[in-house]
Design a protein around this motif. Structure first.
Motif, PDB file in Angstrom:
ATOM      1  N   LYS A   8      45.716  67.103  44.434  1.00  0.00           N
ATOM      2  CA  LYS A   8      46.156  67.019  43.045  1.00  0.00           C
ATOM      3  C   LYS A   8      45.097  67.558  42.087  1.00  0.00           C
ATOM      4  CE  LYS A   8      50.232  65.402  43.406  1.00  0.00           C
ATOM      5  NZ  LYS A   8      51.376  66.195  43.038  1.00  0.00           N
ATOM      6  N   SER A   9      43.838  67.236  42.333  1.00  0.00           N
ATOM      7  CA  SER A   9      42.783  67.752  41.454  1.00  0.00           C
ATOM      8  C   SER A   9      41.471  67.806  42.219  1.00  0.00           C
ATOM      9  CB  SER A   9      42.630  66.873  40.208  1.00  0.00           C
ATOM     10  OG  SER A   9      42.144  65.602  40.552  1.00  0.00           O
ATOM     11  N   SER A  19      49.214  61.246  49.288  1.00  0.00           N
ATOM     12  CA  SER A  19      49.721  61.301  50.652  1.00  0.00           C
ATOM     13  C   SER A  19      51.188  61.698  50.664  1.00  0.00           C
ATOM     14  CB  SER A  19      49.539  59.937  51.313  1.00  0.00           C
ATOM     15  OG  SER A  19      49.941  59.989  52.651  1.00  0.00           O
ATOM     16  N   LEU A  20      51.573  62.526  51.641  1.00  0.00           N
ATOM     17  CA  LEU A  20      52.974  62.895  51.813  1.00  0.00           C
ATOM     18  C   LEU A  20      53.667  61.795  52.610  1.00  0.00           C
ATOM     19  CD1 LEU A  20      52.629  66.668  52.695  1.00  0.00           C
ATOM     20  CD2 LEU A  20      53.363  65.673  50.548  1.00  0.00           C
ATOM     21  N   ILE A  21      54.901  61.542  52.282  1.00  0.00           N
ATOM     22  CA  ILE A  21      55.632  60.441  52.900  1.00  0.00           C
ATOM     23  C   ILE A  21      55.977  60.744  54.357  1.00  0.00           C
ATOM     24  CG2 ILE A  21      57.711  59.014  52.746  1.00  0.00           C
ATOM     25  CD1 ILE A  21      55.705  58.586  50.464  1.00  0.00           C
ATOM     26  N   SER A  22      56.463  61.943  54.646  1.00  0.00           N
ATOM     27  CA  SER A  22      56.885  62.256  56.011  1.00  0.00           C
ATOM     28  C   SER A  22      56.685  63.744  56.298  1.00  0.00           C
ATOM     29  CB  SER A  22      58.362  61.901  56.200  1.00  0.00           C
ATOM     30  OG  SER A  22      59.163  62.770  55.434  1.00  0.00           O
ATOM     31  N   ASP A  23      56.958  64.121  57.533  1.00  0.00           N
ATOM     32  CA  ASP A  23      56.862  65.529  57.913  1.00  0.00           C
ATOM     33  C   ASP A  23      57.889  66.386  57.173  1.00  0.00           C
ATOM     34  OD1 ASP A  23      54.772  65.025  59.615  1.00  0.00           O
ATOM     35  OD2 ASP A  23      56.038  64.838  61.396  1.00  0.00           O
ATOM     36  N   ALA A  24      58.974  65.779  56.709  1.00  0.00           N
ATOM     37  CA  ALA A  24      59.982  66.529  55.956  1.00  0.00           C
ATOM     38  C   ALA A  24      59.400  67.040  54.648  1.00  0.00           C
ATOM     39  CB  ALA A  24      61.196  65.659  55.686  1.00  0.00           C
ATOM     40  N   GLY A  37      53.183  59.126  46.926  1.00  0.00           N
ATOM     41  CA  GLY A  37      52.539  57.822  46.948  1.00  0.00           C
ATOM     42  C   GLY A  37      51.452  57.724  45.894  1.00  0.00           C
ATOM     43  N   LYS A  38      50.599  56.749  46.068  1.00  0.00           N
ATOM     44  CA  LYS A  38      49.498  56.504  45.144  1.00  0.00           C
ATOM     45  C   LYS A  38      48.370  57.484  45.443  1.00  0.00           C
ATOM     46  CE  LYS A  38      47.264  52.704  45.804  1.00  0.00           C
ATOM     47  NZ  LYS A  38      46.832  51.306  45.888  1.00  0.00           N
ATOM     48  N   ILE A 121      43.500  42.342  57.938  1.00  0.00           N
ATOM     49  CA  ILE A 121      42.423  43.215  57.458  1.00  0.00           C
ATOM     50  C   ILE A 121      42.800  44.681  57.628  1.00  0.00           C
ATOM     51  CG2 ILE A 121      40.056  43.977  57.925  1.00  0.00           C
ATOM     52  CD1 ILE A 121      39.390  41.034  58.465  1.00  0.00           C
ATOM     53  N   SER A 122      43.451  45.023  58.733  1.00  0.00           N
ATOM     54  CA  SER A 122      43.803  46.427  58.975  1.00  0.00           C
ATOM     55  C   SER A 122      44.932  46.907  58.073  1.00  0.00           C
ATOM     56  CB  SER A 122      44.183  46.642  60.438  1.00  0.00           C
ATOM     57  OG  SER A 122      45.417  45.996  60.728  1.00  0.00           O
ATOM     58  N   ARG A 123      45.704  45.993  57.499  1.00  0.00           N
ATOM     59  CA  ARG A 123      46.822  46.381  56.636  1.00  0.00           C
ATOM     60  C   ARG A 123      46.476  46.359  55.150  1.00  0.00           C
ATOM     61  NH1 ARG A 123      47.934  48.010  60.930  1.00  0.00           N
ATOM     62  NH2 ARG A 123      49.826  47.607  62.071  1.00  0.00           N
ATOM     63  N   THR A 124      45.274  45.963  54.796  1.00  0.00           N
ATOM     64  CA  THR A 124      44.893  45.944  53.388  1.00  0.00           C
ATOM     65  C   THR A 124      44.398  47.321  52.977  1.00  0.00           C
ATOM     66  OG1 THR A 124      42.648  45.248  53.894  1.00  0.00           O
ATOM     67  CG2 THR A 124      44.258  43.511  53.470  1.00  0.00           C
ATOM     68  N   ASP A 125      44.159  47.494  51.709  1.00  0.00           N
ATOM     69  CA  ASP A 125      43.651  48.760  51.193  1.00  0.00           C
ATOM     70  C   ASP A 125      42.133  48.839  51.260  1.00  0.00           C
ATOM     71  OD1 ASP A 125      46.106  49.815  50.680  1.00  0.00           O
ATOM     72  OD2 ASP A 125      46.185  49.095  48.619  1.00  0.00           O
ATOM     73  N   ILE A 126      41.507  47.901  51.950  1.00  0.00           N
ATOM     74  CA  ILE A 126      40.052  47.911  52.081  1.00  0.00           C
ATOM     75  C   ILE A 126      39.680  48.906  53.176  1.00  0.00           C
ATOM     76  CG2 ILE A 126      38.012  46.561  52.665  1.00  0.00           C
ATOM     77  CD1 ILE A 126      39.597  44.081  51.758  1.00  0.00           C
ATOM     78  N   HIS A 127      38.929  49.912  52.814  1.00  0.00           N
ATOM     79  CA  HIS A 127      38.459  50.891  53.787  1.00  0.00           C
ATOM     80  C   HIS A 127      36.944  50.944  53.721  1.00  0.00           C
ATOM     81  CE1 HIS A 127      42.473  52.229  54.675  1.00  0.00           C
ATOM     82  NE2 HIS A 127      42.702  52.432  53.403  1.00  0.00           N
ATOM     83  N   LEU A 128      36.326  50.892  54.881  1.00  0.00           N
ATOM     84  CA  LEU A 128      34.875  50.932  54.929  1.00  0.00           C
ATOM     85  C   LEU A 128      34.355  52.331  54.656  1.00  0.00           C
ATOM     86  CD1 LEU A 128      34.350  48.715  58.086  1.00  0.00           C
ATOM     87  CD2 LEU A 128      34.214  48.035  55.696  1.00  0.00           C
ATOM     88  N   LYS A 129      35.198  53.314  54.817  1.00  0.00           N
ATOM     89  CA  LYS A 129      34.782  54.697  54.663  1.00  0.00           C
ATOM     90  C   LYS A 129      35.949  55.475  54.079  1.00  0.00           C
ATOM     91  CE  LYS A 129      33.052  58.377  57.520  1.00  0.00           C
ATOM     92  NZ  LYS A 129      31.710  58.730  57.553  1.00  0.00           N
ATOM     93  N   GLN A 130      35.648  56.470  53.262  1.00  0.00           N
ATOM     94  CA  GLN A 130      36.718  57.299  52.697  1.00  0.00           C
ATOM     95  C   GLN A 130      37.207  58.284  53.753  1.00  0.00           C
ATOM     96  OE1 GLN A 130      34.918  59.055  49.170  1.00  0.00           O
ATOM     97  NE2 GLN A 130      36.551  58.151  47.961  1.00  0.00           N
ATOM     98  N   PRO A 131      38.506  58.592  53.749  1.00  0.00           N
ATOM     99  CA  PRO A 131      38.989  59.619  54.652  1.00  0.00           C
ATOM    100  C   PRO A 131      38.425  60.980  54.258  1.00  0.00           C
ATOM    101  CG  PRO A 131      40.781  58.757  53.288  1.00  0.00           C
ATOM    102  CD  PRO A 131      39.557  57.981  52.967  1.00  0.00           C
ATOM    103  N   GLU A 132      38.457  61.909  55.183  1.00  0.00           N
ATOM    104  CA  GLU A 132      37.938  63.234  54.891  1.00  0.00           C
ATOM    105  C   GLU A 132      38.981  64.286  55.226  1.00  0.00           C
ATOM    106  OE1 GLU A 132      35.318  64.559  58.635  1.00  0.00           O
ATOM    107  OE2 GLU A 132      34.547  62.789  57.624  1.00  0.00           O
ATOM    108  N   VAL A 133      38.783  65.470  54.641  1.00  0.00           N
ATOM    109  CA  VAL A 133      39.678  66.599  54.868  1.00  0.00           C
ATOM    110  C   VAL A 133      39.381  67.161  56.254  1.00  0.00           C
ATOM    111  CG1 VAL A 133      40.394  68.869  54.075  1.00  0.00           C
ATOM    112  CG2 VAL A 133      39.728  67.133  52.407  1.00  0.00           C
ATOM    113  N   LEU A 134      40.403  67.221  57.103  1.00  0.00           N
ATOM    114  CA  LEU A 134      40.218  67.741  58.452  1.00  0.00           C
ATOM    115  C   LEU A 134      40.666  69.194  58.568  1.00  0.00           C
ATOM    116  CD1 LEU A 134      41.533  64.662  60.467  1.00  0.00           C
ATOM    117  CD2 LEU A 134      39.180  65.240  59.934  1.00  0.00           C
ATOM    118  N   GLN A 135      41.705  69.564  57.800  1.00  0.00           N
ATOM    119  CA  GLN A 135      42.271  70.905  57.963  1.00  0.00           C
ATOM    120  C   GLN A 135      43.082  71.256  56.721  1.00  0.00           C
ATOM    121  OE1 GLN A 135      45.088  70.878  61.164  1.00  0.00           O
ATOM    122  NE2 GLN A 135      45.225  73.088  61.280  1.00  0.00           N
TER     123      GLN A 135
END
Length: 137
Positions: A8-9, A19-24, A37-38, A121-135
């Motif tokens: 987005k920016s 995030s995209l909702i699905s492969d469609a 999504g958010k 804990i795995s279903r909350t929005d708490i992330h120990l690390k930010q995701p990264e761009v893979l491709q």
């Protein structure tokens, strides 16, 4: 986590994606979809060339996924062992007799409680690390 997202920016190292909702969504040309999504921020550790509205694949490094998977497996197992070892303490405190069935119940109770804690804990929005761009797609 290995998902697709739309950039987005871009503000220096701050990359905001949705995030995209699905492969469609990958085949859809509508960039401003109401199903988006958010938005959240990701890292670009590989310094891939990014532009706004690019579709990218995001995720966590495989090593981190492996460690988190191992932890989510070992915590309930260790908790079950702890439940077995704590049975005499609880038997003395709550005045009941230690039998194999009470030991099995304590193991089950400790396992279920720890599994629920890991699940929550795995279903909350708490992330120990930010995701990264893979491709970049």
């Amino acid at each position: 986590m290995r998902d697709f997202a739309i950039v987005k920016s871009i503000d220096g190292q701050k990359i905001e994606v949705v995030s995209l909702i699905s492969d469609a969504c990958l085949a859809c040309n509508n960039i401003h979809c109401a199903k988006d999504g958010k938005s959240f921020h990701v890292l670009n550790k590989k310094n891939l060339p990014l532009q706004e509205n690019n579709i990218i694949r995001i995720g966590f490094p495989r090593v981190l996924n492996g460690i988190l998977g191992l932890i989510s497996l070992l915590i309930p197992i260790a908790s079950s062992v702890l439940g077995f070892l704590m049975t005499p303490y609880f038997a003395q405190k709550f005045e009941f007799t230690v039998t194999p069935s009470t030991e099995a119940c304590m193991v089950g109770i400790f396992f279920v409680i720890s599994a629920l804690v890991v699940f929550v804990i795995s279903r909350t929005d708490i992330h120990l690390k930010q995701p990264e761009v893979l491709q970049v797609m």
